[in-house]
Design an enzyme around this catalytic site. Structure first.
Site, PDB file in Angstrom:
ATOM      1  N   LYS A 263      -1.091   0.239   3.915  1.00 20.27           N
ATOM      2  CA  LYS A 263      -1.941  -0.019   5.085  1.00 20.27           C
ATOM      3  C   LYS A 263      -1.769  -1.479   5.477  1.00 20.27           C
ATOM      4  CE  LYS A 263      -6.559   1.079   6.813  1.00 20.27           C
ATOM      5  NZ  LYS A 263      -6.885  -0.080   7.602  1.00 20.27           N
ATOM      6  N   ARG A 268      -3.440  -2.973  15.481  1.00 21.74           N
ATOM      7  CA  ARG A 268      -2.882  -1.665  15.852  1.00 21.74           C
ATOM      8  C   ARG A 268      -2.407  -1.757  17.293  1.00 21.74           C
ATOM      9  NH1 ARG A 268      -4.497   3.795  14.530  1.00 21.74           N
ATOM     10  NH2 ARG A 268      -2.887   5.196  15.310  1.00 21.74           N
ATOM     11  N   ARG A 283      -6.284  -1.209  20.360  1.00 23.19           N
ATOM     12  CA  ARG A 283      -7.186  -0.079  20.174  1.00 23.19           C
ATOM     13  C   ARG A 283      -8.227   0.026  21.259  1.00 23.19           C
ATOM     14  NH1 ARG A 283      -9.536   1.181  14.383  1.00 23.19           N
ATOM     15  NH2 ARG A 283     -10.995   2.301  15.677  1.00 23.19           N
TER      16      ARG A 283
END
Ligand code: ATP
Length: 616
Positions: A263, A268, A283
């Site tokens: 991770k 993102r 996001r």
């Protein structure tokens, strides 16, 4: 000032904001979700008569999903200072202190502490009338447009002061919640969408465009054909469900073909490529064009498709240490790339999925198939553009001794071993994915699972000592704008600490004025050191990391000041600072002129605190 300002908002001319406020109050009050929903539906049916009224109202109910307006640049603290000025209050007044210390509450604060809009409502009630001046939704949207487009605090303050004149305290409270993008109505966005139109959520998930949803779905009885994703329109990302340990994860995905991936702790980002046109959607659907400076050539040259959408994480690769840099430097490195500065650190995109290629969406294909496509479409370049697949990409060219980034797991032991490896490597944890699953917008049902080590949110304030200072840039240029703070080395019983261990760098949380007061007090004791010729003062323990080096040291700890810091996010392990943990996004909560220097928290107590919060 609001007329002729090129306002973009239409609709809502005939709906009074006070009507919406009644709706909000009612929804907030009622306990049952069915009641909340029916009240909302009745509002839409009764008051939104023109097609444009829908968006005018929906953007106020779901402020977090509205991207027609830019950001307000008003987090609680700035909003507090603007409100103080808009209400022409003295900064020293009890009410001003209440607003500024909203987390803790100012003098004689009741139970509202920690909830900015309630604290603000309490202050406004004493200063604003009760009568509504009949502001319409259209007018409110215009005000908010102006607030978002105004560039400085003075302008924002004057807009807020106009707004205060046109509203009552209760209306203003809800406006503040709209600005902070959280109405706390106790109803999910899913339910709101569902009451609005049965296809609203689906359409929003693949377009992230609330205006379009409101325009297209005017008639609840007319169904909208399910729309697939498109290049150029952000898609709401697939998300991961948290699990507590490897066996829980394994159980959930039992019998499935499972890939376990590192991770990564970055941003993102969905990269949309349409020939030379690139978008970097985050996001919350914002297009981060600042990433184009460091990345556009790499992407256009190494993605072998005219059109495609990649899903992945934007990180910083540090070539000098051959690993990804710790979270938090993306913006700084993007800025350096824009200014053409050379550095060992550079932006690196790790693509872990592909959603669209050529002229088709591939989200309905299995992850296994998508990984194969990803390998065909993206030519990885070490430290710039990577792909995350079990036997290729990041894994294929890893140097000996470098950690492995993704594996196919055949047993729970495989998962556990891989997880432990990432934790040792100080990565954020792992994501497990069902290789047969399709990619589903906004889904968090458990096709992806995340497993993370436990992190801490220190329950109490951390009283630390300022041991150094960093010069600021821009309006803080030439002055110390951030501080290096330290924890005490545990002193022998009944003695004062002798050494201080560097802990973290902190700049936010205080007003300019407060910072100036600290700097003025410490200025006589600031000493510049020339690296590497001079070693830091012996009573400070630091690492060799250059990033940690402050521009000035405080000559001796006895002369320094204690500050209480808090941190919203997790505690992280650190290499940059000498203490075993540091804080992420630390913030000064209070300057403790009342505390003598030797009452600084010591490292051992801090570590105990970390472990006790961790339950380990
Ligand atoms: P968190 O704070 O744990 O990131 P979150 O709510 O932001 O939580 P989650 O859906 O819980 O997001 O976790 C998925 C996030 O993990 C993604 O949004 C992405 O940013 C990040 N991530 C890092 N590495 C991966 C990976 N290999 N696969 C999927 N997501 C990854």
């Amino acid at each position: 000032a609001l007329d002729g300002g090129g306002n973009s908002s239409v609709g809502g001319e005939d709906i009074k904001f006070s009507v919406m406020v009644s709706l909000f109050q009612w929804m907030q009050k009622s306990k049952s979700s069915a009641k909340k929903r029916s009240k909302f539906r009745k509002f839409i049916d009764t008051f939104c008569r023109k097609p444009q009224d829908n968006f005018a109202a929906m953007r106020l109910i779901l402020p977090g999903l509205d991207r027609e307006r830019g950001s307000y640049g008003l987090k609680e603290h700035v909003l507090a200072t603007c409100l103080i000025d808009a209400l022409a209050m003295s900064r020293e007044s009890d009410d001003a202190r209440r607003l500024l210390n909203w987390r803790k509450g100012g003098p004689k604060t009741g139970s509202n502490a920690g909830n900015f809009s309630l604290v603000a409502a309490e202050v406004l009630q004493r200063r604003q009338g009760m009568a509504s001046a009949g502001l319409t939704i259209k007018e409110l949207n215009d005000f908010l447009d102006h607030l978002a487009s105004s560039e400085n605090r003075a302008e924002k303050t004057s807009i807020l002061s106009d707004l205060i004149r046109k509203t009552n305290a209760q209306e203003m409270k809800w406006i503040i919640m709209i600005i902070l993008k959280d109405l706390k109505l106790g109803i999910s966005e899913k339910s709101i969408f569902h009451e609005f139109h049965p296809d609203a959520e689906d359409l929003f998930n693949v377009t992230c465009d609330l205006k379009l949803v409101c325009e297209k779905l005017r008639d609840r009885s007319q169904r909208h054909k399910r729309q697939d994703i498109e290049v150029g329109k952000p898609v709401r990302p697939q998300l991961a469900l948290r699990v507590s340990n490897a066996s829980a994860a394994w159980k959930k995905l039992y019998g499935k073909e499972v890939v376990v991936e590192c991770k990564f702790d970055g941003d993102r980002i969905q990269i949309h490529k349409n020939n030379s046109e690139l978008n970097f959607f985050s996001r919350n659907f914002l297009d981060h064009q600042e990433y184009a400076h460091g990345m556009s050539d790499v992407i256009t040259q190494n993605i072998l498709a005219d059109k495609c959408i990649l899903d992945g994480e934007m990180l910083v690769w540090d070539a000098s240490i051959n690993r990804f840099a710790e979270f938090g430097s993306n913006q700084e490195i993007a800025k350096a790339a824009r200014e053409g500065l050379d550095s060992d650190r550079q932006l690196c995109y790790v693509a872990f999925d592909i959603l669209y290629v050529g002229d088709t969406s591939v989200i309905h294909r299995s992850l296994k198939e998508r990984q194969e496509i990803l390998q065909k479409v993206v030519m990885p370049i070490k430290g710039r553009l990577e792909i995350l697949v079990p036997n290729g990409g990041l894994n294929a060219h890893r140097l000996s001794g470098e950690p492995c980034w993704s594996i196919i797991a055949r047993s729970v032991d495989d998962v556990d071993k891989f997880f432990k490896g990432t934790v040792e490597n100080r990565d954020e944890g792992v994501v497990l994915k069902d290789l047969t699953s399709k990619w589903e917008p906004s889904d968090r049902s458990g096709k992806w699972l995340k497993l993370k080590p436990d992190y801490v949110r220190p329950g109490s304030d951390l009283d630390v000592l300022i041991i150094g200072g960093y010069y600021g840039s821009g309006r803080h240029g030439g002055e110390v704008a951030q501080f290096l703070v330290g924890l005490a080395e545990p002193p022998a019983p009944n003695t004062y600490p002798r050494r201080f261990i560097s802990f973290c760098r902190v700049g936010t949380g205080v007003s300019d004025e407060e910072r100036n007061t600290i700097v003025t007090r410490l200025k006589p004791y600031f000493r510049k050191y020339e690296y590497p010729k001079q070693a830091p003062p012996t009573f400070y323990q630091v690492t060799n990391n250059a990033k940690e080096r402050p521009d000035v040291w405080v000559e001796s700890p006895e002369k320094s000041i204690i500050v209480s810091i808090t941190s919203d996010i997790r505690t992280i392990r650190t290499e940059v600072f000498a203490a075993p943990y540091s804080l992420r996004f630390p913030r000064i909560d209070k300057v403790r002129y009342d505390k003598p220097w030797h009452e600084c928290l010591d490292v051992q107590s801090f570590v105990d605190l970390v472990h006790s919060t961790n339950g380990t």
